[in-house]
Structures are given as structure tokens and as C-alpha cells.
Scaffold this motif. Structure first.
Motif, PDB file in Angstrom:
ATOM      1  N   LYS A  86     -83.039 -19.414  62.819  1.00  0.00           N
ATOM      2  CA  LYS A  86     -84.044 -18.745  61.970  1.00  0.00           C
ATOM      3  C   LYS A  86     -84.614 -19.686  60.910  1.00  0.00           C
ATOM      4  CE  LYS A  86     -81.883 -14.715  60.988  1.00  0.00           C
ATOM      5  NZ  LYS A  86     -81.842 -13.339  60.439  1.00  0.00           N
TER       6      LYS A  86
ATOM      7  N   HIS B 288     -84.355 -18.018  68.873  1.00  0.00           N
ATOM      8  CA  HIS B 288     -85.139 -17.182  67.956  1.00  0.00           C
ATOM      9  C   HIS B 288     -86.636 -17.527  68.058  1.00  0.00           C
ATOM     10  CE1 HIS B 288     -86.448 -14.978  64.527  1.00  0.00           C
ATOM     11  NE2 HIS B 288     -86.848 -16.081  63.938  1.00  0.00           N
TER      12      HIS B 288
ATOM     13  N   ASP C  44     -84.767  -6.807  70.133  1.00  0.00           N
ATOM     14  CA  ASP C  44     -84.799  -7.936  69.204  1.00  0.00           C
ATOM     15  C   ASP C  44     -83.967  -9.071  69.790  1.00  0.00           C
ATOM     16  OD1 ASP C  44     -85.473  -9.332  66.945  1.00  0.00           O
ATOM     17  OD2 ASP C  44     -84.634  -7.887  65.530  1.00  0.00           O
ATOM     18  N   ASP C  45     -84.133 -10.278  69.227  1.00  0.00           N
ATOM     19  CA  ASP C  45     -83.296 -11.380  69.714  1.00  0.00           C
ATOM     20  C   ASP C  45     -81.901 -11.294  69.117  1.00  0.00           C
ATOM     21  OD1 ASP C  45     -84.359 -12.028  67.187  1.00  0.00           O
ATOM     22  OD2 ASP C  45     -84.090 -14.169  67.502  1.00  0.00           O
TER      23      ASP C  45
ATOM     24  N   SER D 237     -78.361  -9.265  62.783  1.00  0.00           N
ATOM     25  CA  SER D 237     -77.478  -9.941  61.833  1.00  0.00           C
ATOM     26  C   SER D 237     -76.902  -8.907  60.868  1.00  0.00           C
ATOM     27  CB  SER D 237     -78.262 -11.045  61.121  1.00  0.00           C
ATOM     28  OG  SER D 237     -77.425 -11.734  60.246  1.00  0.00           O
ATOM     29  N   THR D 238     -77.637  -8.556  59.810  1.00  0.00           N
ATOM     30  CA  THR D 238     -77.143  -7.507  58.899  1.00  0.00           C
ATOM     31  C   THR D 238     -77.404  -6.120  59.464  1.00  0.00           C
ATOM     32  OG1 THR D 238     -79.262  -7.331  57.770  1.00  0.00           O
ATOM     33  CG2 THR D 238     -77.698  -8.945  56.895  1.00  0.00           C
ATOM     34  N   GLY D 239     -78.276  -6.019  60.464  1.00  0.00           N
ATOM     35  CA  GLY D 239     -78.642  -4.723  61.034  1.00  0.00           C
ATOM     36  C   GLY D 239     -79.805  -4.075  60.287  1.00  0.00           C
TER      37      GLY D 239
ATOM     38  N   THR E 265     -83.029  -4.965  59.814  1.00  0.00           N
ATOM     39  CA  THR E 265     -84.300  -4.905  60.550  1.00  0.00           C
ATOM     40  C   THR E 265     -84.261  -3.755  61.549  1.00  0.00           C
ATOM     41  OG1 THR E 265     -84.569  -7.299  60.333  1.00  0.00           O
ATOM     42  CG2 THR E 265     -85.816  -6.214  62.102  1.00  0.00           C
TER      43      THR E 265
HETATM   44  C1  R5P Z   1     -85.917 -11.991  62.687  1.00  0.00           C
HETATM   45  O1  R5P Z   1     -86.969 -12.543  62.726  1.00  0.00           O
HETATM   46  C2  R5P Z   1     -85.039 -11.768  63.887  1.00  0.00           C
HETATM   47  O2  R5P Z   1     -85.747 -11.683  65.069  1.00  0.00           O
HETATM   48  C3  R5P Z   1     -84.209 -10.526  63.687  1.00  0.00           C
HETATM   49  O3  R5P Z   1     -85.053  -9.412  63.570  1.00  0.00           O
HETATM   50  C4  R5P Z   1     -83.380 -10.661  62.446  1.00  0.00           C
HETATM   51  O4  R5P Z   1     -82.682 -11.865  62.488  1.00  0.00           O
HETATM   52  C5  R5P Z   1     -82.414  -9.538  62.277  1.00  0.00           C
HETATM   53  O5  R5P Z   1     -81.736  -9.753  61.078  1.00  0.00           O
HETATM   54  P1  R5P Z   1     -81.089  -8.558  60.293  1.00  0.00           P
HETATM   55  O6  R5P Z   1     -80.228  -7.798  61.264  1.00  0.00           O
HETATM   56  O7  R5P Z   1     -80.282  -9.209  59.197  1.00  0.00           O
HETATM   57  O8  R5P Z   1     -82.178  -7.726  59.718  1.00  0.00           O
END
Ligand code: R5P
Length: 359
Positions: free
Chosen positions: A141, A175, A265-266, A269-271, A273
């Protein structure tokens, strides 16, 4: 958690240094039918191919080895008491074509360092070629500067891997696809999309009601690819990050009301998004939401917020190991990428087309 990982064959035997050509070969879970001729596959036991595992996802490396019918190479990977990584390759690899399976997840910096040291050790042990198999590429990222005085860490990691002595990289769902260009060695950037698409087809949720949703602008190409495979509509969520690791939805574009949504999504991480996106879809009239992602990092509270979210089912792959608490998630289904990786390794070894896997 529903585990759909595939098992396969494993037979012991000696390795030799002959190398032949292989017919188009087999696979499972989501790979095309022309690759399903298991019986036609010659054994790799007599070939000059050696697989090694790092410590980041040993279960996946073992599944790849089983798929190929090969034992894993002998290596000691431990820590010195001062915290430094200690590696010793414990078998002869002189002249061998070596594949090191190590996603750079978990303690990302340690996983990267371990990969670099293993590649260095194999190079100094006179391996003929070294392929870094990195199912999940950490730091992906950080692939561009978003403001002044920032690093491009994904490029730095690429430089390190190349400098350590890797001749080739195999990875899955980078990513940003442009990260391939950070390397001046060949990179196979595999996609988990066929695996996910086949699962949802078989799951019976694909009908004229379905809309595939990208949870941000960066994921549109991936979501469009899945929508095309499933013959579904496409919608896009626009998000902003008020600060790192926080996600706010700005707008949703596309017809979603009264439909079933599949958010893809790819990585998770924290969930934030995913869950913010799903909540917004429900607020705007979506009747049911499924979700899919290749890399389930599930950092911090991710498992808990997913559990408490209106997501019906979350489908992920095993590129990274699941955190303990996520294993209890009833709405989670795990698909294995081991056959895809195994097949790609075989095809690299025999100089066969890898893109054919995705035809
Ligand atoms: C962001 O551009 C990626 O494609 C994912 O959406 C992102 O990494 C998800 O991160 P998180 O779960 O922390 O929101």
C-alpha cells in the motif's frame, strides 16, 4: 470458519538433476478444465526443483508441497537471542531451481528480513535460480508518495528482494499491479478472482439481482473483473481516509437498492473499509451483502467488527495465516491458493505459460 482448502498427494523420494517438458497440467478449485488432467502429470520427484518455506505461513507452503507431491527442502530458520534472524540451508541446492514460499505478513519486517536472508543463503549455496514466492506482498500500500517527504516503501522492498539474489517473483493480487514494474526481474502477479468467482457461482448467489461492489476507487478494476465473470452489475463506493487506518464513505455510485451485493477487495486490514462500506450499502437499501478478499490480514479489532456487521458471508484465501480469533468466525469461508501457487511453480519450472491458468 469453513475451510475449502484442497488436500493432495505426497510421496517421498530422491531428487535428481534431470529436467524435462511437462504436459499441460492439473489443478483444483477454480482453475480451468484443461488443467485438470492429474493422471497425466509426471512426478516432480526426479526434477531439479526444491521448495523451501519461511515461517510466515508454513501451512500454505506445506499445502503447496503436497499439491506438487514434493517434500519441503530442509532449512533451519530461527532467531539468535539478540533478535537477529538465523538461517541455515540444510541440504545441497547447488544447481537447483529453488522456490522460497514466504508471504511478508505477520510481523512484516521480520518476514521480509527472513525472506532476504533465505534468498542470500540459497544464492551463496549456488542455487541455479531462486524464485521468491510471496503470496502476500507487505508494504504494497506504500507504492506511491501521497504527500511530500514520504518514502515509496514497496519499491524499497522490491530493491531489497532483487539485491538479495532473487531471479523471479510469484505473488498474488498485488495491491497495485504497477508494483510489478518495481522489479527488473520477472514477476507473476496471479489473481484469486477465478477462485472467488467459481465459489460464488457454486454457492448459488449469482443471479440478475447481484451487484458487485468495489469498496473504493482503487479496487474498480478488480470488482469489474469479478462482475464480468459473474455477469453481474457493478457499483463503486468512494471513500476517504481522514487518517491512516480509518475509512469514511463519501458516495456510492450504481444501482444497488433491493439487490444482493458482493463487495470485493484485495485485502482486509482493520476491516474499516469493508464494514463501513457494507453498513452504507444496507442503509441505502441493499437487502443482503456478501464479501470477498484475497488477503485477510484482520488486524486489531477486524474480526470483531466483521462478526458484528451485517455481512452474510466473507470469503477469503489462505495467502496469510488466519489470526486465532478469526478461526471461530462462522461467517468466514477460506479458499486455498495452494493449487494455484503449486501449478504456477510447476509451470515456471517447465517454462510453460502461466497466463493460460487464467484463460
Ligand atoms: C485499500 O486501498 C485496500 O484496497 C483495502 O481497501 C484496504 O487496505 C483495507 O484496509 P482496512 O481494512 O484497514 O480498511
Amino acid at each position: 470458519m469453513n475451510d475449502r482448502s484442497s488436500s493432495s498427494l505426497s510421496t517421498p523420494g530422491a531428487r535428481a538433476s534431470s529436467r524435462g517438458n511437462s504436459p499441460t497440467t492439473a489443478s483444483k478449485s477454480g482453475l480451468p478444465a484443461l488443467l485438470m488432467e492429474e493422471a497425466a502429470r509426471p512426478s516432480l520427484m526426479d526434477e531439479n526443483l526444491v521448495l523451501f518455506k519461511g515461517t510466515a505461513n508454513p501451512g500454505l507452503a506445506e499445502a503447496v508441497a503436497r499439491h506438487l507431491g514434493l517434500p519441503l527442502g530442509q532449512a533451519m530458520v530461527t532467531r539468535f537471542s539478540n533478535g537477529e534472524t538465523r538461517v541455515k540451508i540444510e541440504e545441497n541446492v547447488r544447481g537447483a531451481e529453488v522456490f522460497v514460499i514466504q508471504p511478508t505478513c505477520g510481523n512484516v519486517n521480520d518476514s521480509i528480513m527472513e525472506l532476504l536472508i533465505m534468498v542470500d543463503a540459497l544464492s551463496r549455496a549456488s542455487a541455479r535460480s531462486i524464485c521468491a514466492v510471496i503470496p502476500y506482498y507487505g508494504y504494497a500500500k506504500q507504492e506511491k508518495k501521497t504527500s511530500g517527504r514520504e518514502p515509496i516503501s514497496a519499491k524499497l522492498v522490491a530493491n531489497l528482494i532483487t539485491t538479495a539474489g532473487a531471479d523471479r517473483v510469484i505473488t498474488i493480487d498485488l495491491h497495485a499491479a504497477a508494483i510489478q514494474g518495481f522489479f527488473d526481474i520477472p514477476v507473476d502477479n496471479l489473481v484469486a478472482l477465478p477462485l472467488l468467482a467459481n465459489y460464488f457461482q457454486a454457492r448459488g448467489i449469482v443471479n440478475s439481482d447481484l451487484v458487485v461492489v468495489s469498496p473504493d476507487a482503487g479496487g474498480v478494476a478488480r470488482a469489474r473483473g469479478l462482475a464480468e465473470r459473474l455477469g453481474a452489475r457493478l457499483a463503486i463506493i468512494f471513500k476517504r481516509r481522514p487518517e491512516p487506518d480509518q475509512a469514511d464513505v463519501i458516495e456510492v455510485v450504481g444501482e444497488i437498492e433491493g439487490r444482493t451485493a458482493l463487495v470485493v477487495d484485495d485485502m482486509i486490514s482493520t476491516g474499516g473499509t469493508l464494514v463501513r462500506g457494507v453498513e452504507t450499502l444496507i442503509e441505502r437499501g441493499v437487502k443482503k451483502v456478501y464479501a470477498a478478499a484475497t488477503h485477510a490480514i484482520l488486524a486489531g479489532n477486524a474480526t470483531r467488527i466483521i462478526e458484528n456487521s451485517p455481512i452474510e458471508e466473507l470469503v477469503i484465501t489462505d495467502t496469510v495465516p488466519l489470526p486465532e480469533e478469526a478461526r471461530r468466525l462462522k461467517k468466514l469461508t477460506v479458499l486455498s491458493v495452494a493449487p494455484l501457487l503449486g501449478e504456477t511453480i510447476r509451470r515456471n519450472y517447465f517454462n510453460l505459460s502461466v497466463s493460460k491458468l487464467f484463460d
